[in-house]
Motif scaffolding. Structure first.
Motif, PDB file in Angstrom:
ATOM      1  N   LEU A  52       1.036  -1.126   0.103  1.00 53.25           N
ATOM      2  CA  LEU A  52      -0.010  -0.072  -0.076  1.00 53.25           C
ATOM      3  C   LEU A  52       0.939   1.159  -0.064  1.00 53.25           C
ATOM      4  N   TYR A  60      -1.787   3.288   8.957  1.00 50.26           N
ATOM      5  CA  TYR A  60      -2.439   2.067   8.566  1.00 50.26           C
ATOM      6  C   TYR A  60      -3.587   1.685   9.230  1.00 50.26           C
ATOM      7  N   TRP A  63      -6.337   4.388   8.891  1.00 50.57           N
ATOM      8  CA  TRP A  63      -7.074   4.319   7.612  1.00 50.57           C
ATOM      9  C   TRP A  63      -8.078   3.081   7.258  1.00 50.57           C
ATOM     10  N   LEU A  64      -7.402   1.937   7.939  1.00 49.12           N
ATOM     11  CA  LEU A  64      -8.300   0.764   7.823  1.00 49.12           C
ATOM     12  C   LEU A  64      -9.497   0.659   8.329  1.00 49.12           C
ATOM     13  N   GLN A  66     -11.533   3.080   8.541  1.00 47.59           N
ATOM     14  CA  GLN A  66     -12.502   4.115   7.712  1.00 47.59           C
ATOM     15  C   GLN A  66     -13.627   3.390   6.743  1.00 47.59           C
ATOM     16  N   ASN A  69     -13.199   0.840   3.749  1.00 52.85           N
ATOM     17  CA  ASN A  69     -12.046   0.065   3.211  1.00 52.85           C
ATOM     18  C   ASN A  69     -12.050  -1.439   3.750  1.00 52.85           C
ATOM     19  N   GLU A  72      -9.370  -4.019   2.673  1.00 52.05           N
ATOM     20  CA  GLU A  72      -8.260  -3.892   3.445  1.00 52.05           C
ATOM     21  C   GLU A  72      -8.396  -4.496   4.610  1.00 52.05           C
ATOM     22  N   GLN A  73      -9.832  -4.289   5.409  1.00 52.91           N
ATOM     23  CA  GLN A  73     -10.147  -5.125   6.529  1.00 52.91           C
ATOM     24  C   GLN A  73      -9.859  -6.616   6.402  1.00 52.91           C
TER      25      GLN A  73
END
Ligand SMILES: C[S@@+](CC[C@H](N)C(=O)[O-])C[C@H]1O[C@@H](n2cnc3c(N)ncnc32)[C@H](O)[C@@H]1O
Length: 311
Positions: A52, A60, A63-64, A66, A69, A72-73
């Protein structure tokens, strides 16, 4: 594989960064990760951060969380779960199942009964296919009866492998004699990989499910295999999960747990333990769940990529 040796070990994340990651993982999955796993977590997260182009664990993690996402989770969960499994793992469970449980379930299904098995935390699918192989040997016409296997895991990458049902030929060596010939097609995948035959695939529904979240289905199961996953949870989380699973076993059914797992005494006393890790609920036990309704019952949970909205 999540732990390929690397030419240069990634830098260790700091104790504070580790605490942030561990807290997030616990909230998302129930997994408790001890500080002795800091090097392992550092290595696995380094790959995500590199992909990323993010150079701070805190950035990270913020951001994860939010909205938007979710992908990415899933990648975060996949990076930090341990999926080790194999065909016929703890074979005494499958022998017990074939000898003591499946003949009765096959007879009940032939008489029009509804039979449900659950591989809870199925990882890459071997355990669920083991159930299907044994079921087909006991009842070759299983797919024509009301007899199904639910297989769930929180890791969507593992579930993709499970759904594909394609395994290295070498992994078939763990199966009892004759199983690979009956239930897999050798050479059906690339590079000599073997594919699980359609008969076994037809019995199984794979779904993403957090065992520590809500379960989007009602009703009971004749067999639940929940092996080698509660070891990743703390004691309270384990106790809650064992209670929920035990309450879903139908009278005459069985719960199978892993070799290093322990059913709390208050729960175990309702069952007879007939084999290491094989707990059977007597047929005349008072039911704590209904036979009907053991299927996933929400439109969201029906989507193949769905986690049922369980995070
Ligand atoms: C070591 S594997 C066990 C696989 C198989 N049951 C066996 O015994 O071989 C543990 C699996 O548990 C899954 N898992 C971890 N936390 C979970 C959770 N909260 N809900 C569902 N699955 C979870 C992981 O993704 C992993 O695939």
């Amino acid at each position: 594989m999540k732990d390929h040796p690397q030419a240069v070990a990634p830098p260790l994340i700091s104790p504070d960064e580790f605490a942030t990651v561990a807290d997030l993982l616990k909230r998302m999955t129930g997994i408790h990760i001890g500080s002795n796993k800091r090097a392992m977590v550092s290595g696995r997260l380094a790959k995500r951060l590199k992909a990323l182009e993010i150079d701070s664990v805190d950035v990270y993690c913020t951001w994860l969380q939010q909205p938007g996402n979710a992908a990415e989770q899933d990648a975060f969960i996949s990076a930090l779960t341990t999926n080790m499994t194999r065909f016929n793992r703890e074979d005494h469970h499958f022998i017990h199942l074939a000898d003591h449980i499946l003949p009765g379930l096959a007879a009940a299904a032939r008489a029009g009964g509804r039979i449900r098995l659950w591989s809870a935390a199925c990882s890459t699918g071997e355990e669920a296919y083991d159930l299907a192989f044994r079921m087909l040997d006991a009842c070759p016409e299983a797919a024509q009866l009301n007899l199904r296997i639910l297989a769930t895991d929180i890791d969507k990458s593992a579930l993709s492998i499970a759904r594909a049902g394609i395994y290295p030929a070498a992994s078939l060596g763990d199966l009892p004699d004759g199983f690979a010939d009956r239930h897999l097609e050798r050479g059906a995948g690339a590079n000599g990989m073997a594919r699980v035959a359609q008969g076994a695939r037809d019995l199984i529904t794979f779904r993403c499910l957090n065992l520590n979240g809500e379960w989007p289905f009602k009703g009971g199961f004749d067999v639940i295999m929940c092996r080698n996953v509660t070891i990743y949870f703390d004691e309270d989380t384990q106790a809650r999960l064992w209670q929920r699973l035990a309450d879903r076993i139908l009278p005459g059914g069985a719960l199978y747990i892993g070799h290093s797992e322990l059913l709390p005494e208050s729960i175990a006393m309702r069952f007879t333990q007939q084999e290491r890790g094989a707990f059977c609920l007597p047929p005349d036990a008072p039911p704590r769940t209904q036979r009907r309704g053991a299927d996933l019952n929400t439109a969201e949970a029906q989507r193949p990529d769905s986690n049922g909205g369980l995070g």
